[in-house]
Write a protein that holds these residues in place. Sequence first.
Motif, mmCIF file in Angstrom:
data_model
loop_
_atom_site.group_PDB
_atom_site.id
_atom_site.type_symbol
_atom_site.label_atom_id
_atom_site.label_comp_id
_atom_site.label_asym_id
_atom_site.label_seq_id
_atom_site.Cartn_x
_atom_site.Cartn_y
_atom_site.Cartn_z
ATOM 1 N N VAL A 79 0.861 -1.177 0.000
ATOM 2 C CA VAL A 79 0.000 0.000 0.000
ATOM 3 C C VAL A 79 0.900 1.230 0.000
ATOM 4 C CG1 VAL A 79 -1.870 1.211 1.161
ATOM 5 C CG2 VAL A 79 -1.727 -1.287 1.310
ATOM 6 N N ALA A 80 0.856 1.991 -1.066
ATOM 7 C CA ALA A 80 1.733 3.155 -1.221
ATOM 8 C C ALA A 80 0.896 4.382 -1.559
ATOM 9 C CB ALA A 80 2.777 2.885 -2.306
ATOM 10 N N ILE A 81 -0.044 4.712 -0.675
ATOM 11 C CA ILE A 81 -0.911 5.870 -0.863
ATOM 12 C C ILE A 81 -0.934 6.689 0.423
ATOM 13 C CG2 ILE A 81 -2.368 4.784 -2.616
ATOM 14 C CD1 ILE A 81 -4.350 4.080 -0.426
ATOM 15 N N ASN A 82 -1.450 7.910 0.320
ATOM 16 C CA ASN A 82 -1.515 8.797 1.481
ATOM 17 C C ASN A 82 -2.913 8.860 2.089
ATOM 18 O OD1 ASN A 82 1.229 9.627 1.343
ATOM 19 N ND2 ASN A 82 0.714 11.047 -0.323
ATOM 20 N N ASP A 83 -3.774 7.965 1.665
ATOM 21 C CA ASP A 83 -5.152 7.943 2.155
ATOM 22 C C ASP A 83 -5.267 6.950 3.309
ATOM 23 O OD1 ASP A 83 -7.932 7.520 2.525
ATOM 24 O OD2 ASP A 83 -8.314 8.175 0.465
ATOM 25 N N LYS A 84 -5.301 7.448 4.530
ATOM 26 C CA LYS A 84 -5.334 6.589 5.714
ATOM 27 C C LYS A 84 -6.575 5.722 5.753
ATOM 28 C CE LYS A 84 -4.825 6.659 10.732
ATOM 29 N NZ LYS A 84 -4.662 7.516 11.940
ATOM 30 N N ILE A 90 -7.875 -1.592 3.365
ATOM 31 C CA ILE A 90 -7.055 -2.654 2.779
ATOM 32 C C ILE A 90 -6.508 -3.559 3.884
ATOM 33 C CG2 ILE A 90 -4.965 -3.164 1.460
ATOM 34 C CD1 ILE A 90 -5.413 -0.519 -0.024
ATOM 35 N N SER A 91 -6.097 -2.958 4.985
ATOM 36 C CA SER A 91 -5.572 -3.734 6.117
ATOM 37 C C SER A 91 -6.604 -4.736 6.618
ATOM 38 C CB SER A 91 -5.164 -2.802 7.261
ATOM 39 O OG SER A 91 -4.131 -1.943 6.867
ATOM 40 N N ARG A 92 -7.837 -4.262 6.808
ATOM 41 C CA ARG A 92 -8.889 -5.156 7.304
ATOM 42 C C ARG A 92 -9.148 -6.295 6.320
ATOM 43 N NH1 ARG A 92 -11.149 -0.137 8.900
ATOM 44 N NH2 ARG A 92 -12.389 -0.047 6.980
ATOM 45 N N GLU A 93 -9.204 -5.953 5.055
ATOM 46 C CA GLU A 93 -9.471 -6.983 4.043
ATOM 47 C C GLU A 93 -8.321 -7.978 3.956
ATOM 48 O OE1 GLU A 93 -10.642 -7.400 -0.702
ATOM 49 O OE2 GLU A 93 -10.523 -5.422 0.237
ATOM 50 N N ALA A 94 -7.087 -7.474 4.056
ATOM 51 C CA ALA A 94 -5.922 -8.353 3.980
ATOM 52 C C ALA A 94 -5.890 -9.311 5.158
ATOM 53 C CB ALA A 94 -4.642 -7.522 3.946
ATOM 54 N N LEU A 95 -6.196 -8.813 6.343
ATOM 55 C CA LEU A 95 -6.211 -9.672 7.533
ATOM 56 C C LEU A 95 -7.321 -10.714 7.429
ATOM 57 C CD1 LEU A 95 -5.560 -7.006 10.316
ATOM 58 C CD2 LEU A 95 -3.997 -8.817 9.583
ATOM 59 N N ASP A 96 -8.450 -10.318 6.891
ATOM 60 C CA ASP A 96 -9.578 -11.250 6.755
ATOM 61 C C ASP A 96 -9.295 -12.349 5.740
ATOM 62 O OD1 ASP A 96 -11.053 -9.871 8.626
ATOM 63 O OD2 ASP A 96 -12.208 -8.719 7.151
ATOM 64 N N THR A 97 -8.531 -12.018 4.706
ATOM 65 C CA THR A 97 -8.283 -12.987 3.629
ATOM 66 C C THR A 97 -6.935 -13.684 3.747
ATOM 67 O OG1 THR A 97 -7.429 -11.200 2.233
ATOM 68 C CG2 THR A 97 -9.778 -11.747 2.018
ATOM 69 N N GLY A 98 -6.111 -13.273 4.721
ATOM 70 C CA GLY A 98 -4.819 -13.925 4.910
ATOM 71 C C GLY A 98 -3.747 -13.488 3.939
ATOM 72 N N VAL A 99 -3.902 -12.304 3.359
ATOM 73 C CA VAL A 99 -2.918 -11.786 2.415
ATOM 74 C C VAL A 99 -1.827 -11.034 3.181
ATOM 75 C CG1 VAL A 99 -2.543 -10.210 0.473
ATOM 76 C CG2 VAL A 99 -4.626 -11.589 0.580
ATOM 77 N N PHE A 100 -0.580 -11.234 2.807
ATOM 78 C CA PHE A 100 0.502 -10.468 3.404
ATOM 79 C C PHE A 100 0.431 -9.039 2.870
ATOM 80 C CE2 PHE A 100 2.341 -14.706 4.009
ATOM 81 C CZ PHE A 100 2.771 -14.592 5.332
ATOM 82 N N PHE A 101 0.550 -8.058 3.770
ATOM 83 C CA PHE A 101 0.451 -6.681 3.318
ATOM 84 C C PHE A 101 1.430 -5.775 4.059
ATOM 85 C CE2 PHE A 101 -2.238 -6.870 6.981
ATOM 86 C CZ PHE A 101 -2.272 -5.604 7.544
ATOM 87 N N ASN A 102 1.877 -4.759 3.326
ATOM 88 C CA ASN A 102 2.822 -3.787 3.856
ATOM 89 C C ASN A 102 2.305 -2.394 3.520
ATOM 90 O OD1 ASN A 102 5.204 -1.828 3.046
ATOM 91 N ND2 ASN A 102 6.023 -3.194 4.601
ATOM 92 N N ILE A 103 2.257 -1.526 4.537
ATOM 93 C CA ILE A 103 1.822 -0.150 4.321
ATOM 94 C C ILE A 103 3.046 0.742 4.422
ATOM 95 C CG2 ILE A 103 0.329 1.711 5.130
ATOM 96 C CD1 ILE A 103 -1.568 -0.383 6.191
ATOM 97 N N ALA A 104 3.393 1.379 3.338
ATOM 98 C CA ALA A 104 4.665 2.091 3.224
ATOM 99 C C ALA A 104 4.893 3.106 4.337
ATOM 100 C CB ALA A 104 4.747 2.772 1.862
ATOM 101 N N ASP A 105 3.880 3.914 4.652
ATOM 102 C CA ASP A 105 4.083 4.959 5.651
ATOM 103 C C ASP A 105 3.662 4.541 7.057
ATOM 104 O OD1 ASP A 105 1.393 4.878 5.171
ATOM 105 O OD2 ASP A 105 1.121 7.042 4.960
ATOM 106 N N GLN A 106 3.193 3.285 7.196
ATOM 107 C CA GLN A 106 2.825 2.749 8.512
ATOM 108 C C GLN A 106 3.247 1.285 8.601
ATOM 109 O OE1 GLN A 106 -1.356 3.816 9.746
ATOM 110 N NE2 GLN A 106 -1.461 4.574 7.642
ATOM 111 N N PRO A 107 4.534 1.002 8.549
ATOM 112 C CA PRO A 107 4.992 -0.395 8.504
ATOM 113 C C PRO A 107 4.469 -1.253 9.661
ATOM 114 C CG PRO A 107 6.783 1.107 9.061
ATOM 115 C CD PRO A 107 5.653 1.949 8.568
ATOM 116 N N ALA A 108 4.296 -0.644 10.841
ATOM 117 C CA ALA A 108 3.820 -1.416 11.988
ATOM 118 C C ALA A 108 2.373 -1.873 11.817
ATOM 119 C CB ALA A 108 3.954 -0.595 13.268
#
Length: 223
Positions: A79-84, A90-108
């Motif tokens: 995820v490389a956007i500035n829209d929190k 995307i985070s919620r959907e990724a966690l629900d579906t088991g997809v690995f995800f990285n948010i560029a400006d919020q790595p934690a």
Amino acid sequence: MGNYYPLMVDLSKMKCLVVGGGAVALRKTLALKETGVDITLISPEIMAPLVQLADAGEINLIRRPYQKGDLEGFHLVYVAINDKKVSEEISREALDTGVFFNIADQPAAGNFIVPSKIQRGDLVLSFSTNGKSPILSKKIRQELEERYGAEYEEFLQLLGRERVWALREIEQIDQRKAYFKALVYSTLPELLKAGKTAEVLRQIAEIREKTLSKEIGGTGNDK
């Protein structure tokens, strides 16, 4: 940040989604391209270099904002956007579906991070401070870059060739281990760095001869 498990992954048969079309998305895309992963990028606005990659057939482009359900079929997402708000969706959907995800400006907020890396051909040195000290990470990188220079790419290729030879020509495991150890702890990297090809060949021949004559005894851990 969490406790991360270091892992080398073959992405060549996986699919990756990059959400965003700016400079960060470009950096992520260029890094991912080196792995051979199938890349799709979603963004209503896309930088010219990314468009050029798409025109060349190297990535897939979807020119619109991210929509719920876009993660289907993907193994990881950047995820490389500035829209929190969208990032959280995307985070919620990724966690629900088991997809690995990285948010560029919020790595934690993601479930994986990309550590610092130095690569010399097949030799990959990777390290991370879990985000606690970027300056220390930079210092370690500089030290490793100096310690393991470009000659290590050729050195590793040499070791690979000698491994093939040893597995074919040296029957006794202890002798084989001793041979591998003698090569690794030799001055071959320094000779390669200096461009002394003849001396490299001479030293390899000498180590081979000593190994075959059982003059080398070792307890190396390589197999």
